[in-house]
Motif scaffolding. Structure first.
Motif, short mmCIF file in Angstrom:
data_model
loop_
_atom_site.label_atom_id
_atom_site.label_comp_id
_atom_site.label_asym_id
_atom_site.label_seq_id
_atom_site.Cartn_x
_atom_site.Cartn_y
_atom_site.Cartn_z
N THR A 49 -10.12 -6.58 9.36
CA THR A 49 -11.11 -5.74 10.04
C THR A 49 -12.28 -5.48 9.11
N GLY A 79 -4.82 0.19 -1.11
CA GLY A 79 -4.68 0.50 0.30
C GLY A 79 -5.03 -0.67 1.20
N GLN A 80 -4.92 -0.40 2.50
CA GLN A 80 -5.26 -1.41 3.51
C GLN A 80 -6.73 -1.28 3.86
N ASP A 81 -7.56 -1.42 2.83
CA ASP A 81 -9.00 -1.32 3.04
C ASP A 81 -9.70 -2.15 1.95
N VAL A 82 -11.02 -2.19 2.04
CA VAL A 82 -11.76 -3.06 1.12
C VAL A 82 -11.54 -2.63 -0.33
N GLU A 83 -11.48 -1.33 -0.54
CA GLU A 83 -11.27 -0.85 -1.90
C GLU A 83 -9.88 -1.29 -2.40
N GLU A 108 -13.09 -2.77 7.95
CA GLU A 108 -12.65 -1.83 6.92
C GLU A 108 -11.74 -2.51 5.88
N GLY A 109 -11.27 -3.71 6.23
CA GLY A 109 -10.45 -4.43 5.25
C GLY A 109 -8.96 -4.37 5.54
N ALA A 110 -8.59 -3.97 6.75
CA ALA A 110 -7.17 -3.97 7.12
C ALA A 110 -6.84 -5.26 7.86
N SER A 122 0.83 -1.21 0.00
CA SER A 122 0.00 0.00 0.00
C SER A 122 0.86 1.26 0.00
#
Lengths: 822, 822
Positions: free
Chosen positions: A337, A105-109, A339-341, A98
């Motif tokens: 998580t 990134g460290q998220d779902v997207e 949020e996707g992290a 990321s």
């Protein structure tokens, strides 16, 4: 040491990496399976490879544990093919991905992008590749991981290079030649390599050899290669159970490495006392933790797990359901998580930013020690120092009286100096090596001395960690030269050294550099791709010095006569490749000084090692290398030639040349023409930078059209004496105005055990053949009696010269003692 | 068993061979030193290599003892470089040399020629080479001896291949990959290989790795490769003392071989029960029995003995005297008669003519089992069997109404069939293999299935002597297919198999065949040279089937995309090399039937494995392969085209193509032109035999000038869609009348992980790019509004197609479901 990381954390990391790897292979969206898996979530083409991935993830997780606990500086060389998903998954988990690619990134997207981009048009490759953080080894063409690892470890005393070798890759020749590379690794001043042989049992469609031999035989295999083998085996039914043994083995390996290094670094030089470095043999099922059976057939642990274990997931509901179960088996909700992290539980296994293998400075390109380049002046050959030669012209003036253009001044020596070009270069190379002790290495397949580079041993040695005996010379426990009789190994070590930010040179016989054609190809492709990766910094160029070339391998015979590497090189992208054919010693010096100072290229330099004429002063040579090619007016007879505007005059014929032997023959041919065909004006053009011949639109070094026409004329015959295959010159010049008049003499695949003159004779590259071609090509000339008589005389001379050699076993004196009239 | 040969005889033979070897290196005359040695007796250039020679002679003598005592059928593979003097000396001693070369008789005159010719202009090479009796392995480029040995042993149950491996050669990758080749050797139906590692300690200028590791480690090395190591060591001070140990070791090795074979041949199939074959490790001093010291420096037993131990013998009296002493130390007067023949005492070691290694039928070329070639008819794709397709034209007629030249008949199907070409070929290959059980082998680097040749497993298996488990498929203790992940090993085994008179095929991914560039080079050179040796009979051609080629490695990425092997191939002598690019399944069938039936060539065939259009009926395909290239009138729109006289009509533009994907794109481009540029006449030319493009004076397959002009026109633009690098087409056609109008689209080193359409798009090889080039190149066309609109439409179409792929992860439907209007 930091507090130990729990094996539960290691297992969680492994699950997370496996989950993300499988996700990359299958998914286009919904990366965390927050909704039911549908057809649209699945990629239309399933192109990834699952088989090797869980093993790579297992190693990566356990290496992270070592790094976190011990603070070890480490890089990860991923040998197995199609290991991309694992490398990417781990780089994302540790945060590097990321950072380098902020849109992932460290998220779902970010995760959605991560899974979608894999093996997708416009996305990322399925191998470890230049696009892969932390990689210095392309997982496409297999066999080079271990040599890259050893190359990276040289002169990096604090680095451990963990190298996973696939059991498929282990069957290749280059890999097999790499096992004993520790014979060149100085534990005092170099880093360590930890080979990890991953036995997952199968290649694409076959079992692997090393996975099918008894453990005792395998242990002997490793001990026979000088290693201390450490075995770890995973049970297909108990993945979690592997962690204890794996951690124990890793600890033992790293303890042993530290022990070897401590012992070497505390004592005196211990050459010959070659330590048994540890090597890990990891036997785990192919496609481990994936679907055990598909449609009633076992997949996990078989070759069927090599690529995509479930192929029908888009349209086969049962397969899709099985994929869903498989992915859920890793319990993603416990690993990521909302949020996707990555969840906090994973973070203890994330090394600090500087220590992440994915972010290692060693693996991201970049020259870490600038190269100190000494002046070449003190090493140059003095071309005009031999007053003794000034008489030579007088002695032959009887034959040469007509040859008096204004540019031939009185009092100038009639003959150039003689030098062994590579030997002249070697003295400067030695100085270069002594000024770059920890960042420049010379590699040769037992040909450093044969190629006349012996001077380097005045300043350094060949490193050798096996036994050294009194009879040996220039061999020591440490040194900047590495020699083994494997072009593959030499090339691979140099690549690993360059890719981690250092400098070097590979010298080889010209014919046998073909052995590494494909390694050259892959390295050139690496540079081409790496150049487009924003976070990769340029590396030093890969430099070849090829000697013992086709024209002087007369004595070694046909198998040693092959100039075709140049053709292979020229096929690669113009931005990357350069070919230099310095005609003499000073030009070689100027060429090498130039190429050492370049980046992200492959420079191929072909030069002679035998005594040969030295034509250019150093200043002329520097200018010549800068220009890449040029007219040598003193070798021709154009009265009105203007070097600032070569197009102002037009000779009757151009004799062009590239390569040391062709240059000598071309100059001799020009001399024959000047002295015996009094009405013909001849221009001699020498090419040192071969790519100058190509169109400027196709190669950054290419000459503009008008420059080319000014030098080679628009319509006069060009008799071209070339070092390699004639077709290469046509390939480079076919777009040129005057191409129809370019007549190339070069290697026509005619060779045998013979003399240097016979080699050029066999291939119509000798001075007489060139001069005869002048008569044939200059319009009207072959109708003139004087010219016909010349041709007749030259024909006889070349036959006689050959016969002389066949009778006497050597060339006639004029080859070695020829008088050049400048 | 015959009565034992005394070791005194063996020692005498060794002395005689050593004497003759040294004689070859130094002498031009007086080969038996009947008068005092003078300057004139010495060659002016001393080019031989002494270092390895005494070891080779020792092995040769002891193998002769085995042959004489046991009647073993054996050949000798000479791995070490520059081993020529030994091979020649032994062949002369056993009588073969004088039989093959009657002017080199068993007398003083013959001996004079023998010594003089060695490494002399017009003479013989310093390596084991095609000119060397009994050799199947060139000692120039090192690394291939053991793979050649294993290839020779396959399907030769009564043969033992003794293979001496130099300790230098043992450092190469290919040799390292060969040790475990016994995994593919069936003791029941194949012969045996006896590896003899010759540790003489040094290469050119360095010690060797295997000579410097402890014996125990060396034993582990061999056991780890599955061998039973047998050690023999020679004492520098007691050469004669080695014979007892050597004889004992040889006996043990041959006993063990017989035991393994007897056990395998008496019982049932014992796959998985891999025997430990014997291997001999022979440690003897380099240059043994030569000068111990020269000018006060030790030579014998050091790297200084590598080449010529006494370099100054012509002009240095002391050296010459030392040479004389050295030569006399062998006591030549006891070894040769007054007339110059070997003395009777040596004859007991001379095998009977049929058993001499130098005269073995296995090593002299010649096809020992003619290849049975089944008809291809039953395997052909029926191109016109799909009546369903006849409607397709109607459905698109709205767009295509103007496309109505007379040669487009009603009722003909509008679209060809589809086939996976290599899969179609595989069925015929299977039949071929079943008809040639003991003389045809298929080799693949784990790519037989991946290249869609799975049908061969209907008739045979992959041979595998290591463990076989239930999960394995098509693996057995015997079989005609060999797979290991080493292109080197596959190529080397095939070479050994062919060189001993059998037939075979190597299949590989196109990009990775570059790995064996240099092996191809050396094999081509072998064929070139062997063809000039009167007593060598032709061998079956080396055939490559390359699939998974550049245009369909979209998913595997840049490292898998490389068509450059063709360039390497084309550089070799025209007599030897052929390149075929069959555009579809039936043409592949006809091509393979042709190439299998050739001799002394290297045939490279590149073909697709993915579903692709099948354009030609079998009859058309056969005719096409015979012609090598031809106009496909149905793909163009010349009304007055006459196939018997293509020059009668002249189209506005020629679209030429070579390769399966380029052919599809070219036909589609021609269709675009036909259907949308109504006034333009287009001719489509397909090339299957690439060498047809070359000048007839340069290649035996080259088209005559007038034929070429008739097909490609003298002055119309030729848009050429090519499989490989465009420069190759220019290289082949630059002499052609119309060359200036040839515009080649091919691989421009632009690749990535993407879709098939994007690959052709990236390299401007797609149908639209070709059609646009037609508009650009046909004079006046780009000024016409209709054409400009076409170009605009096509530009958009190609961008949209690419975007579709980037969005959807696959190509738009028209790529896979494109309707061709014939």
């Amino acid at each position: 040491m930091a507090p130990p990381v729990s094996l539960d954390t290691v297992h969680a990391w492994w699950r997370a990496a496996n989950y993300l790897s499988a996700g990359q292979i299958y998914l286009t969206q919904d990366p965390l399976l927050r909704t039911e898996l549908t057809r649209d979530d699945i990629k239309p083409r399933l192109l990834g490879h699952w088989g090797t991935t869980p093993g790579l993830n297992l190693v990566y997780a356990h290496l992270n544990r070592i790094i976190v606990e011990r603070g070890t500086s480490m890089i990860f060389v991923c040998g197995p093919g199609h290991g991309g998903p694992a490398m990417v998954a781990n780089a994302w988990l540790d945060g590097t991905y990321s950072e380098l690619f902020p849109d992932v990134g460290q998220d779902v997207e970010g995760l959605t992008k991560l899974v979608r981009q894999f093996s997708f048009p416009g996305g990322i490759p399925s191998h470890a590749a230049p696009e892969t953080p932390g990689s210095i080894n392309e997982g496409g063409e297999l066999g080079y991981s271990l040599m890259h690892a050893y190359g990276a470890a040289l002169d990096n005393p604090d680095l451990v290079v963990a190298c996973v070798i696939g059991d498929g890759e282990a069957e290749t020749g280059p890999l097999a030649a790499s096992w004993r590379a520790h014979a060149f690794l100085n534990p005092k001043t170099d880093g360590a390599v930890l080979p990890i042989l991953h036995l997952n049992g199968y290649k694409i469609a076959n079992p692997t050899l090393l996975a099918r031999i008894p453990d005792e035989e395998l242990a002997e295999f490793f001990r026979g290669h000088g290693y201390e083998p450490l075995f770890v085996t995973g049970d297909i039914d108990d993945p979690e159970g592997v962690h204890g043994a794996m951690a124990e083995t890793m600890d033992a390996a790293f303890d042993r490495i530290r022990e070897i290094q401590a012992s070497a670094r505390s004592g005196s030089d211990n050459s010959g006392d070659s330590p048994r470095w540890p090597a890990i043999i990891m036997r785990t099922p192919k496609g481990w933790t994936g679907p055990r059976e598909v449609d009633g057939v076992q997949v996990e642990g078989t070759y069927r797990a090599h690529q995509v274990p479930l192929a029908g997931v888009r349209d086969n509901d049962k397969h899709r359901e099985q994929l869903e179960q498989w992915l859920h088996s890793y319990r993603p909700d416990e690993l990521f998580t909302l949020e996707g992290a990555p969840v906090d539980d994973l973070l203890p296994l994330r090394p600090s930013p500087k220590l992440r293998m994915s972010a290692s400075d060693h693996a991201q390109g970049g020259i870490r020690a600038p190269l100190m380049l000494p002046d070449i002046e003190p090493f140059a050959v003095d071309v005009f120092d031999t007053g003794a030669h000034t008489d030579a012209k007088a002695s032959t003036e009887g034959e040469g009286t007509a040859d008096t253009p204004e540019n031939r001044k009185d009092g100038q020596p009639s003959r150039t100096a003689t030098a062994e070009s590579t030997k002249v270069f070697a003295a400067w190379l030695a100085e270069t090596m002594s000024q770059n002790r920890d960042s420049f290495r010379l590699f040769g397949p037992d040909e450093v001395e044969s190629n006349r580079l012996t001077a380097v041993f005045d300043v350094t040695n060949r490193v050798w960690r096996e036994e050294i005996i009194d009879l040996d010379t220039h061999l020591a426990g440490g040194g900047q030269v590495i020699e083994a009789l494997s072009e593959h190994l030499m090339q691979g070590l140099l690549e690993g050294y360059l890719l981690t930010g250092r400098h070097g040179l590979l010298t080889s016989y010209e014919a046998f550099i073909h052995i590494v054609d494909s390694m050259f190809n892959q390295h050139a492709k690496w540079i081409e791709s790496a150049d487009k990766v924003s976070w990769r910094r340029p590396i030093a160029s890969l430099n070849y010095l090829l000697s013992s070339h086709v024209w002087r391998q007369d004595h070694n015979g046909f198998s040693h006569q092959d100039p075709g590497f140049l053709n292979v090189v020229v096929s690669k992208q113009a931005d990357v490749v350069r070919v230099y054919l310095p005609p003499d010693a000073n030009t070689l010096l100027a060429t090498m000084q130039h190429v050492f100072d370049t980046q992200n290229r492959v420079n191929v330099v072909v030069a002679g090692k035998q005594p040969e004429p030295a034509w250019l002063t150093l200043d002329e040579a520097k200018q010549h290398v800068k220009a890449g090619l040029g007219v040598w007016p003193w070798a021709g007879n154009e009265r009105d030639f203007d070097s600032s505007d070569p197009g102002k005059s037009t000779p009757d014929v151009v004799i062009a040349c590239a390569g040391d032997v062709p240059t000598t023959e071309a100059i001799a041919a020009a001399q024959l023409v000047r002295e015996e065909l009094l009405d013909v004006t001849v221009r001699l053009v020498n090419i040192v930078d071969l790519m100058r011949l190509q169109d400027a639109r196709r190669h950054p070094h290419g000459l503009e059209e008008d420059e080319f026409d000014a030098i080679f004329t628009a319509d006069r015959p060009v008799i071209f004496a070339f070092h390699g295959y004639p077709s290469l010159i046509h390939q480079l010049t076919y777009k040129r105005t005057n191409h129809a008049n370019v007549h190339v003499h070069g290697f026509m695949e005619r060779g045998t055990t013979t003399t240097p003159f016979d080699m050029v004779h066999l291939n119509d590259l000798d001075r007489y053949a060139l001069a005869i071609d002048v008569v044939n090509r200059v319009p009207g000339l072959s109708d003139q009696d004087a010219a016909v008589q010349c041709v007749d005389r030259w024909q006889r001379a070349r036959v006689e010269a050959r016969e002389y050699a066949y009778t006497n076993g050597e060339d006639p004196a004029f080859i070695t003692d020829w008088e050049f009239h400048r």
